[in-house]
Write an enzyme that holds these catalytic residues in place. Structure first.
Site, PDB file in Angstrom:
ATOM      1  N   HIS A  17       0.841  -1.206   0.000  1.00  0.00           N
ATOM      2  CA  HIS A  17       0.000   0.000   0.000  1.00  0.00           C
ATOM      3  C   HIS A  17       0.873   1.253   0.000  1.00  0.00           C
ATOM      4  CE1 HIS A  17      -2.952  -2.737   2.316  1.00  0.00           C
ATOM      5  NE2 HIS A  17      -3.533  -2.503   1.167  1.00  0.00           N
ATOM      6  N   LYS A  41     -15.661  -8.164   5.306  1.00  0.00           N
ATOM      7  CA  LYS A  41     -14.454  -8.429   6.088  1.00  0.00           C
ATOM      8  C   LYS A  41     -14.647  -8.054   7.547  1.00  0.00           C
ATOM      9  CE  LYS A  41     -11.201  -7.702   2.289  1.00  0.00           C
ATOM     10  NZ  LYS A  41     -10.135  -6.841   1.735  1.00  0.00           N
ATOM     11  N   ARG A  90      -1.938  -5.873  -8.209  1.00  0.00           N
ATOM     12  CA  ARG A  90      -0.732  -6.653  -7.911  1.00  0.00           C
ATOM     13  C   ARG A  90      -0.530  -7.782  -8.900  1.00  0.00           C
ATOM     14  NH1 ARG A  90      -2.975  -8.280  -2.422  1.00  0.00           N
ATOM     15  NH2 ARG A  90      -4.758  -8.063  -3.797  1.00  0.00           N
ATOM     16  N   SER A 128      -3.034  -7.929   3.209  1.00  0.00           N
ATOM     17  CA  SER A 128      -3.199  -7.704   4.648  1.00  0.00           C
ATOM     18  C   SER A 128      -3.569  -8.989   5.375  1.00  0.00           C
ATOM     19  CB  SER A 128      -4.261  -6.641   4.895  1.00  0.00           C
ATOM     20  OG  SER A 128      -3.894  -5.446   4.266  1.00  0.00           O
TER      21      SER A 128
HETATM   22  N1  COA Z   1      -0.180  -4.003  -1.588  1.00  0.00           N
HETATM   23  C1  COA Z   1      -0.514  -4.990  -0.763  1.00  0.00           C
HETATM   24  N2  COA Z   1      -1.756  -5.439  -0.630  1.00  0.00           N
HETATM   25  C2  COA Z   1      -2.695  -4.825  -1.356  1.00  0.00           C
HETATM   26  C3  COA Z   1      -2.420  -3.789  -2.243  1.00  0.00           C
HETATM   27  C4  COA Z   1      -1.080  -3.381  -2.342  1.00  0.00           C
HETATM   28  N3  COA Z   1      -0.696  -2.400  -3.156  1.00  0.00           N
HETATM   29  N4  COA Z   1      -3.558  -3.414  -2.835  1.00  0.00           N
HETATM   30  C5  COA Z   1      -4.521  -4.200  -2.330  1.00  0.00           C
HETATM   31  N5  COA Z   1      -3.996  -5.044  -1.436  1.00  0.00           N
HETATM   32  C6  COA Z   1      -4.692  -6.091  -0.696  1.00  0.00           C
HETATM   33  C7  COA Z   1      -5.248  -5.621   0.590  1.00  0.00           C
HETATM   34  O1  COA Z   1      -4.313  -5.777   1.635  1.00  0.00           O
HETATM   35  C8  COA Z   1      -6.426  -6.525   0.741  1.00  0.00           C
HETATM   36  O2  COA Z   1      -5.986  -7.748   1.258  1.00  0.00           O
HETATM   37  P1  COA Z   1      -6.932  -8.676   2.123  1.00  0.00           P
HETATM   38  O3  COA Z   1      -8.106  -9.017   1.274  1.00  0.00           O
HETATM   39  O4  COA Z   1      -6.048  -9.806   2.421  1.00  0.00           O
HETATM   40  O5  COA Z   1      -7.320  -7.884   3.334  1.00  0.00           O
HETATM   41  C9  COA Z   1      -6.898  -6.772  -0.693  1.00  0.00           C
HETATM   42  O6  COA Z   1      -5.786  -6.498  -1.475  1.00  0.00           O
HETATM   43  C10 COA Z   1      -7.977  -5.866  -1.184  1.00  0.00           C
HETATM   44  O7  COA Z   1      -8.223  -4.899  -0.257  1.00  0.00           O
HETATM   45  P2  COA Z   1      -8.475  -3.359  -0.471  1.00  0.00           P
HETATM   46  O8  COA Z   1      -7.643  -2.791  -1.536  1.00  0.00           O
HETATM   47  O9  COA Z   1      -8.373  -2.755   0.851  1.00  0.00           O
HETATM   48  O10 COA Z   1      -9.905  -3.369  -1.032  1.00  0.00           O
HETATM   49  P3  COA Z   1     -11.210  -3.965  -0.411  1.00  0.00           P
HETATM   50  O11 COA Z   1     -11.663  -4.965  -1.379  1.00  0.00           O
HETATM   51  O12 COA Z   1     -11.070  -4.377   0.993  1.00  0.00           O
HETATM   52  O13 COA Z   1     -12.127  -2.689  -0.382  1.00  0.00           O
HETATM   53  C11 COA Z   1     -13.183  -0.744  -1.362  1.00  0.00           C
HETATM   54  C12 COA Z   1     -12.452  -2.049  -1.545  1.00  0.00           C
HETATM   55  C13 COA Z   1     -13.074  -0.187   0.040  1.00  0.00           C
HETATM   56  C14 COA Z   1     -12.535   0.244  -2.280  1.00  0.00           C
HETATM   57  C15 COA Z   1     -14.649  -1.011  -1.729  1.00  0.00           C
HETATM   58  O14 COA Z   1     -15.183  -2.006  -0.895  1.00  0.00           O
HETATM   59  C16 COA Z   1     -15.506   0.221  -1.660  1.00  0.00           C
HETATM   60  O15 COA Z   1     -15.430   1.084  -2.506  1.00  0.00           O
HETATM   61  N6  COA Z   1     -16.349   0.329  -0.626  1.00  0.00           N
HETATM   62  C17 COA Z   1     -17.251   1.467  -0.451  1.00  0.00           C
HETATM   63  C18 COA Z   1     -18.686   1.094  -0.844  1.00  0.00           C
HETATM   64  C19 COA Z   1     -18.895   1.213  -2.340  1.00  0.00           C
HETATM   65  O16 COA Z   1     -18.758   2.258  -2.935  1.00  0.00           O
HETATM   66  N7  COA Z   1     -19.261   0.084  -2.956  1.00  0.00           N
HETATM   67  C20 COA Z   1     -19.474  -0.011  -4.390  1.00  0.00           C
HETATM   68  C21 COA Z   1     -18.166  -0.312  -5.091  1.00  0.00           C
HETATM   69  S1  COA Z   1     -18.377  -0.471  -6.816  1.00  0.00           S
END
Ligand code: COA
Length: 160
Positions: A17, A41, A90, A128
C-alpha cells in the site's frame, strides 16, 4: 488541484500500500487515503488504530492525508472534490474484481476516473490477510510491513 482518493480496508497497511501511496503522491496535488469498512471483512484493527498506523507510515509525504468514510466511494470522492480513485493492481487475479468495481463506479459517477497503479514486483504476493495470518503464527513479517505495524500486530496477538 488534482485530488485522488486511495480507498481500502488497510487492515493493516503494508509496504505494498505504501508503495502505491508514494507513487500517487508524485502524480497528484493531494492524496486522501480513505479507510472503508468492507462489509464482507471482519477487521483486526479498529478505524482509529488503522488511522494511526497509516499516519505513521505516510508522514514523509506532506500531500497525503487520512480519512475514513461510510457509504458509496463515489459519493465520498465527490464530497472531497477528487478527480480520481487510485487502486493497486498486484497480479492478474486482482483484475476482474477491480475491473467490475471501476466500471460500477464509472456508471455511478462518470466524472471520477479510476486509475490503476502497480506496486513494485516484490510486493506482488503481499496482502493484509496474509500478513495477519503469518504474524499470528509467529512468522516474520518485517519485510512486508513497517516496524510499528509489525509491533501493533504482535501486540494484538500477544506475541513477544
Ligand atoms: N499491496 C498490498 N496489498 C494490497 C495492495 C497493495 N498495493 N492493494 C490491495 N492489497 C490487498 C489488501 O491488503 C487486501 O488484502 P486482504 O483481502 O487480504 O485484506 C486486498 O488487497 C484488497 O483490499 P483493499 O484494496 O483494501 O480493497 P477492499 O476490497 O477491501 O475494499 C473498497 C475495496 C473499500 C474500495 C470497496 O469495498 C468500496 O469502494 N467500498 C465502499 C462502498 C462502495 O462504494 N461500494 C461499491 C463499489 S463499486
Amino acid at each position: 488541484m488534482k485530488i485522488a482518493i486511495y480507498p481500502g480496508t488497510f487492515d493493516p497497511i503494508t509496504f505494498g500500500h505504501i508503495d502505491i501511496i508514494g507513487r500517487a503522491a508524485t502524480l497528484f496535488d493531494e492524496v486522501i487515503v480513505a479507510i472503508s469498512q468492507n462489509s464482507e471483512k471482519k477487521s483486526l484493527f479498529s478505524d482509529a488504530e488503522r488511522i494511526a498506523l497509516i499516519s505513521e507510515s505516510v508522514k514523509k509525504w506532506q500531500n497525503v492525508s487520512i480519512d475514513q468514510f461510510e457509504g458509496l466511494l463515489v459519493d465520498y470522492a465527490a464530497i472531497q472534490k477528487a478527480n480520481a480513485i487510485i487502486r493497486g493492481l498486484r497480479a492478474l487475479s486482482d483484475f476482474e474484481f477491480e475491473f467490475k468495481m471501476a466500471l460500477m463506479n464509472r456508471a455511478l459517477k462518470d466524472e471520477i476516473t479510476t486509475l490503476f497503479l502497480m506496486p513494485h514486483a516484490k510486493f506482488t504476493h503481499v496482502s493484509s490477510s496474509l500478513v495477519r495470518e503469518v504474524a499470528s503464527l509467529k512468522g516474520d513479517v518485517s519485510s512486508l510491513v513497517p516496524n510499528h505495524v509489525e509491533l501493533a500486530i504482535k501486540t494484538k496477538f500477544n506475541i513477544e
